[in-house]
Design an enzyme around this catalytic site. Sequence first.
Site, PDB file in Angstrom:
ATOM      1  N   GLY A  15     -48.448  27.312  -2.044  1.00 29.34           N
ATOM      2  CA  GLY A  15     -49.241  28.474  -1.635  1.00 29.34           C
ATOM      3  C   GLY A  15     -48.612  29.426  -0.642  1.00 29.34           C
ATOM      4  O   GLY A  15     -49.288  30.324  -0.140  1.00 29.34           O
ATOM      5  N   ILE A  94     -53.988  27.231  -2.390  1.00 29.69           N
ATOM      6  CA  ILE A  94     -53.953  28.020  -3.618  1.00 29.69           C
ATOM      7  C   ILE A  94     -55.358  28.455  -4.010  1.00 29.69           C
ATOM      8  O   ILE A  94     -56.279  27.637  -4.018  1.00 29.69           O
ATOM      9  CB  ILE A  94     -53.338  27.175  -4.756  1.00 29.69           C
ATOM     10  N   TYR A 157     -67.635  37.419  -1.758  1.00 27.47           N
ATOM     11  CA  TYR A 157     -66.819  36.217  -1.986  1.00 27.47           C
ATOM     12  C   TYR A 157     -67.197  35.568  -3.331  1.00 27.47           C
ATOM     13  O   TYR A 157     -66.373  34.940  -3.995  1.00 27.47           O
ATOM     14  CB  TYR A 157     -66.987  35.235  -0.816  1.00 27.47           C
ATOM     15  N   LYS A 164     -64.999  27.172  -3.979  1.00 23.61           N
ATOM     16  CA  LYS A 164     -64.716  26.449  -2.723  1.00 23.61           C
ATOM     17  C   LYS A 164     -65.682  25.281  -2.546  1.00 23.61           C
ATOM     18  O   LYS A 164     -65.302  24.230  -2.007  1.00 23.61           O
ATOM     19  CB  LYS A 164     -64.802  27.390  -1.510  1.00 23.61           C
TER      20      LYS A 164
HETATM   21  P1  NAD Z   1     -51.973  33.937   0.064  1.00 27.95           P
HETATM   22  O1  NAD Z   1     -52.135  35.048  -0.909  1.00 27.95           O
HETATM   23  O2  NAD Z   1     -50.916  34.056   1.065  1.00 27.95           O
HETATM   24  O3  NAD Z   1     -51.815  32.552  -0.705  1.00 27.95           O
HETATM   25  C1  NAD Z   1     -52.464  32.285  -1.928  1.00 27.95           C
HETATM   26  C2  NAD Z   1     -51.456  31.504  -2.754  1.00 27.95           C
HETATM   27  O4  NAD Z   1     -52.044  31.053  -3.972  1.00 27.95           O
HETATM   28  C3  NAD Z   1     -50.241  32.364  -3.143  1.00 27.95           C
HETATM   29  O5  NAD Z   1     -49.075  31.758  -2.683  1.00 27.95           O
HETATM   30  C4  NAD Z   1     -50.278  32.368  -4.657  1.00 27.95           C
HETATM   31  O6  NAD Z   1     -48.994  32.369  -5.242  1.00 27.95           O
HETATM   32  C5  NAD Z   1     -50.996  31.042  -4.909  1.00 27.95           C
HETATM   33  N1  NAD Z   1     -51.501  30.982  -6.279  1.00 27.95           N
HETATM   34  C6  NAD Z   1     -52.424  31.748  -6.876  1.00 27.95           C
HETATM   35  N2  NAD Z   1     -52.559  31.382  -8.178  1.00 27.95           N
HETATM   36  C7  NAD Z   1     -51.698  30.345  -8.377  1.00 27.95           C
HETATM   37  C8  NAD Z   1     -51.350  29.546  -9.490  1.00 27.95           C
HETATM   38  N3  NAD Z   1     -51.902  29.731 -10.703  1.00 27.95           N
HETATM   39  N4  NAD Z   1     -50.416  28.563  -9.330  1.00 27.95           N
HETATM   40  C9  NAD Z   1     -49.823  28.355  -8.126  1.00 27.95           C
HETATM   41  N5  NAD Z   1     -50.100  29.092  -7.037  1.00 27.95           N
HETATM   42  C10 NAD Z   1     -51.026  30.084  -7.170  1.00 27.95           C
HETATM   43  O7  NAD Z   1     -53.412  33.798   0.755  1.00 27.95           O
HETATM   44  P2  NAD Z   1     -54.023  32.731   1.778  1.00 27.95           P
HETATM   45  O8  NAD Z   1     -55.199  33.415   2.353  1.00 27.95           O
HETATM   46  O9  NAD Z   1     -52.975  32.181   2.650  1.00 27.95           O
HETATM   47  O10 NAD Z   1     -54.586  31.602   0.805  1.00 27.95           O
HETATM   48  C11 NAD Z   1     -54.269  30.223   0.951  1.00 27.95           C
HETATM   49  C12 NAD Z   1     -55.542  29.385   0.870  1.00 27.95           C
HETATM   50  O11 NAD Z   1     -56.327  29.617   2.034  1.00 27.95           O
HETATM   51  C13 NAD Z   1     -56.431  29.710  -0.313  1.00 27.95           C
HETATM   52  O12 NAD Z   1     -57.003  28.515  -0.815  1.00 27.95           O
HETATM   53  C14 NAD Z   1     -57.516  30.565   0.323  1.00 27.95           C
HETATM   54  O13 NAD Z   1     -58.720  30.573  -0.404  1.00 27.95           O
HETATM   55  C15 NAD Z   1     -57.652  29.834   1.634  1.00 27.95           C
HETATM   56  N6  NAD Z   1     -58.374  30.559   2.696  1.00 27.95           N
HETATM   57  C16 NAD Z   1     -58.020  31.818   3.017  1.00 27.95           C
HETATM   58  C17 NAD Z   1     -58.709  32.484   4.012  1.00 27.95           C
HETATM   59  C18 NAD Z   1     -58.345  33.890   4.392  1.00 27.95           C
HETATM   60  O14 NAD Z   1     -59.164  34.572   5.002  1.00 27.95           O
HETATM   61  N7  NAD Z   1     -57.168  34.363   4.082  1.00 27.95           N
HETATM   62  C19 NAD Z   1     -59.749  31.841   4.694  1.00 27.95           C
HETATM   63  C20 NAD Z   1     -60.077  30.539   4.347  1.00 27.95           C
HETATM   64  C21 NAD Z   1     -59.386  29.898   3.334  1.00 27.95           C
END
Ligand code: NAD
Length: 257
Positions: A15, A94, A157, A164
């Site tokens: 990710g 992811i 969302y 989630k």
């Molecule tokens: P990000 O865009 O940096 O990371 C998301 C990642 O998911 C990317 O690296 C992307 O390549 C990967 N991805 C998407 N589809 C994929 C697939 N088919 N196969 C492999 N990889 C895939 O964004 P982020 O916010 O760092 O997200 C990371 C996690 O954190 C996610 O689960 C997101 O829901 C969660 N999250 C994010 C937030 C926020 O506000 N940013 C808050 C809570 C939780």
Amino acid sequence: MLNQALEGKRFLVTGVANQRSIAWGIAQCLAKCGARLGFTYQGARIKEMVTPLAESVSADFLLPCDVADDDQIDALFEGVGNTWDGLDGIVHAIAFAKREDLAGEFVSTSRDGFALAHDISAYSLTRLCQGGLDLMREGSSVVALSYIGGERVVPGYNVMGVAKASLEMSVRYLAADLGPRGIRVNAISAGPVKTLAARGVSGFTKILDHVEERAPLRRNVSLEEIGCSASFLLSSLASGVTGEVMHVDSGFHVLGF
Ligand code: NAD
């Protein structure tokens, strides 16, 4: 103490898309504590962004993995096994949903949009645990990333909130299954962070402002804070913790009004 608990441990980090990714915040803390890291990327464009980051923490490998593709997942763990003879943990960071399903009304979600969001954002955790099972040993730890939109309604969302909820329940079932083997599975419910994925959620800036105004700590969380908490869960300092969803959100989740 965290350094001692993580020194020399080997973690597979999924990710990372760029330096703003939550997975990168986690990787940086793990690297500072002396852990060895291997990364995955989805597609050539992401590989280009992740390569210098992986090099900067002297990663042992950078392997392709689109979690929608079982063959890629199998090849990933074959590759991990060729480099390391065991795995101390996996970071699952992811998520994906169609842009049109992250705006407007949840009631409009399409069948394939619902299935896609769940496949990539929730099922992939189970599939990665399945793939890594033979490499993980007693004391290994898996951490996934969730958000409060999986517990309560957050406008925009939508389908990702439902995915989630599925992810968090998967954490509990996986914790029950893998616990007897000494493998722990937890999630961090992180506060909002401006990342590539977050930009897809309509009204995301409003969410950031709202947390800053209302959360007990009156601010948003940093990548470093999420990284440290995840590193704790990945380490033996959390050896008694499994099936847990730990909120790293400036306390926002305790508010009822
Ligand atoms: P990000 O865009 O940096 O990371 C998301 C990642 O998911 C990317 O690296 C992307 O390549 C990967 N991805 C998407 N589809 C994929 C697939 N088919 N196969 C492999 N990889 C895939 O964004 P982020 O916010 O760092 O997200 C990371 C996690 O954190 C996610 O689960 C997101 O829901 C969660 N999250 C994010 C937030 C926020 O506000 N940013 C808050 C809570 C939780």
